[in-house]
Design an enzyme around this catalytic site. Structure first.
Site, mmCIF file in Angstrom:
data_model
loop_
_atom_site.group_PDB
_atom_site.id
_atom_site.type_symbol
_atom_site.label_atom_id
_atom_site.label_comp_id
_atom_site.label_asym_id
_atom_site.label_seq_id
_atom_site.Cartn_x
_atom_site.Cartn_y
_atom_site.Cartn_z
ATOM 1 N N ASP A 449 25.845 10.343 17.118
ATOM 2 C CA ASP A 449 24.579 9.700 16.810
ATOM 3 C C ASP A 449 23.908 10.449 15.658
ATOM 4 O OD1 ASP A 449 21.512 9.287 17.147
ATOM 5 O OD2 ASP A 449 22.402 7.711 18.353
ATOM 6 N N ILE A 450 23.497 9.699 14.631
ATOM 7 C CA ILE A 450 22.822 10.307 13.477
ATOM 8 C C ILE A 450 21.427 10.735 13.891
ATOM 9 C CG2 ILE A 450 21.959 9.889 11.148
ATOM 10 C CD1 ILE A 450 24.244 7.924 10.762
ATOM 11 N N GLU A 492 22.775 3.370 15.046
ATOM 12 C CA GLU A 492 23.246 4.587 14.411
ATOM 13 C C GLU A 492 24.213 5.334 15.315
ATOM 14 O OE1 GLU A 492 19.278 5.718 16.364
ATOM 15 O OE2 GLU A 492 20.222 3.981 15.466
#
Length: 596
Positions: A449-450, A492
């Site tokens: 996950d960004i 994301e």
């Protein structure tokens, strides 16, 4: 008369042409007309068959859209359920919540017949009643030992309930209902006393089906269609139980507004210019049927659906799910079916021979075919050209749909559906190569996950955010082997499948990816500083980091998709909570204060 060398007398057909050209032309024209008429009738029949298959492909497209909507609702519901269980199981959150003056005030007021407390972050109110108010309401019981934790949870989940309720264009009701006699509901119902709503909750399937051991596997429950009296519309509801220490503590509930949301999806998936049927059905594995007519949901069978074919559909629901798609026919009437994703639903539509024939005839007589009798050769060439192009468009459309159904259009990575397919194929291949042995397959999964991705969108715009996603996808490709598969499974959120990798190997791969992202961040910061664009950098120069959760089988759990995904997702959240920009490969990992 003298015969001239090199010239011959006309004879046979040539003689007839010369003697009676009008008759020959007329006969040839009539023969061509008869031939074209025969071919036209045959082509008309063939067009009805093609139209039937076209409707089947159109139904497949619609099913993809319905599957996306149902999957989105399930993911939102699972997030709320997992968050609720996390809050109940977290001593630190409980301690912090109990120190809140609002919670203390609610505990003091909880002995009142009706009490309320404000939700966190302007979320909906927490409403409840006391032990006396719960008397006679089945499924609810005041427990003084767990009441403080339930109030803390209700306040914490209140803003998430509001956000989930407003996530779609059609605002559906979302609620958390505690067995302790309190609830959070969005949109709020100020006209209904808390005790009356709790009594209603106790009678509804979305709460009752989780009581008394009726849902031992703690699955998500899709309730039968019911009518909301206030709005006079049919509603389908998803609900999931909330447990803590093996004890039922309540349920999260989410209305799926099919009367507008699903019907809108069904109405918006037309791919052909022909008139499409406006009636559809959804059949689940239990034989329950829901109908969509002109954008509205109803439990009443439309007259256009053949009752015998529907009885066949109910009886063969399980077999049809295995087949995936097809149609059943009876007396010139057809019932087309398409399995919706990997759910327990089948999408149905209907047609008959008369409708197919009329649709084909309208296409024929609305074309310049009648005028083209005077130019049969041009007509034949044109017809062949048109048919070739029509079939080419259908093949191209099917190919594009297949690609869209298996990949993410922005990053080019596999989507969640393709990721699950490859996971299952990996297990099957491992079983074949193992020679039927019972040894557990070795496979690992990463959830990535960004970090703070929303800030990128808010500061630089969604176009820059999309570019960041593409950059991260390229980093994944460069740092994974060809046998390892990356996928984009959310906004994301990304995942990676590592066949044959144990937990240590998977953690090393995750760390390599994290360092590659970190290196890109350093290069981006240097480039922005060198070009003087630190305040408004180019999208390629935006620095970002990533948090990664790692899970492996058999070290963490059996080789099941949901189990590995759950462990990896849990560790991803642990990475987020412990400071981000890190890899978590075990549940007992401590937080590094310096990095936090």
């Amino acid at each position: 008369m003298q015969h001239t060398p090199g010239r011959t007398r006309p004879h046979g057909f040539s003689s007839m042409v010369m003697k009676r050209p009008h008759l020959v032309v007329t006969v040839c024209f009539l023969a061509a007309m008869a031939l074209v008429s025969g071919l036209g009738l045959r082509q008309l029949y063939q067009m009805t068959r093609n139209d039937l298959h076209s409707r089947q492909r159109d139904l497949e497209v619609r099913a993809v859209g319905v599957d996306a909507l149902i999957s989105a609702e399930r993911r939102r519901l699972l997030f709320l359920r997992d968050y609720a269980e996390h809050v109940l199981a977290s001593p630190s959150q409980q301690r912090a919540g109990l120190q809140d003056p609002v919670v203390q005030a609610a505990l003091r007021d909880s002995d009142k017949l009706t009490w309320e407390a404000p939700g966190a972050m302007d979320g909906p109110l927490v409403l409840g009643t006391n032990a006396q108010g719960l008397a006679g309401i089945e499924g609810f019981h005041r427990d003084a030992a767990t009441l403080p934790a339930d109030i803390v949870l209700a306040r914490s989940i209140s803003p998430l309930v509001a956000i989930s309720q407003q996530a779609d264009a059609v605002q559906s009701a979302v609620a958390y209902i505690s067995a302790n006699g309190l609830y959070v509901l969005s949109p709020e119902r100020p006209d209904a006393p808390a005790r009356d709503l709790l009594r209603r909750f106790s009678t509804m399937p979305y709460y009752r089906l989780h009581l008394f051991g009726q849902n031992p596997r703690r699955d998500i429950v899709w309730t039968p269609i019911y009518t909301e009296t206030k709005k006079s519309e049919a509603i389908a509801t998803l609900s999931a139980p909330v447990y803590a220490n093996g004890r039922f503590r309540g349920a999260v509930v989410m209305d799926v507004a099919p009367s507008r949301l699903l019907a809108l999806q069904l109405a918006s998936a037309n791919l052909t210019e022909d008139e499409e049927p406006a009636e559809f059905g959804l059949l689940n594995k239990n034989g329950d049927l829901v109908y969509f007519v002109d954008g509205k949901i109803t439990a009443q069978r439309p007259a256009s659906f053949d009752p015998d074919l529907l009885d066949m559909a109910r009886a063969q629901a399980a077999a049809w799910m295995q087949r995936g798609q097809g149609y059943a026919q009876r007396g010139g009437r057809y019932l087309l079916f398409q399995h919706v994703g990997d759910s327990h639903w089948i999408l149905l539509t209907n047609t008959d021979d008369s409708e197919l024939t009329l649709a084909a005839a309208r296409r024929v007589f609305s074309s310049p075919l009648i005028v083209a009798w005077l130019a049969i050769a041009v007509l034949l060439v044109g017809t062949l050209f048109i048919v070739k192009n029509i079939f080419g468009q259908y093949v191209d459309a099917s190919s594009r749909l297949e690609t869209l159904a298996r990949s993410d259009p922005l990053t080019g990575l596999a989507n969640r559906r393709r990721f699950l397919e490859v996971f299952n194929e990996t297990l099957e291949r491992a079983a074949r190569e193992g020679g039927g042995e019972a040894a557990a397959p070795v496979v690992a999964m990463l959830m990535l996950d960004i970090d703070f991705f929303k800030r990128v969108n808010d500061r630089f715009g969604h176009a820059a955010g999309d570019r960041v996603l593409v950059i991260f996808a390229d980093i994944l490709r460069k740092n994974l082997r060809s046998a390892e598969m990356p996928a984009r499974v959310g906004g994301e959120e990304f995942a990676a499948l590592l066949p044959g990798a144990d937990l240590a190997t998977a953690a090393a791969v995750a760390e390599r990816i994290r360092r590659a992202v970190e290196a890109h961040a350093a290069d981006s910061a240097h480039a922005a500083s060198a070009t003087g664009e630190a305040q408004n950098p180019d999208a390629d120069a935006i620095a970002f980091t990533v948090s990664i959760g790692v899970a492996a089988s058999p070290a963490d759990c059996p080789a099941h998709y949901e189990a590995l995904m759950s462990v990896a997702d849990r560790r991803l959240y642990a990475a987020k909570e412990s400071g981000r920009n890190r890899v978590v490969a075990e549940d007992s990992r401590s937080i590094d204060p310096a990095r936090a």
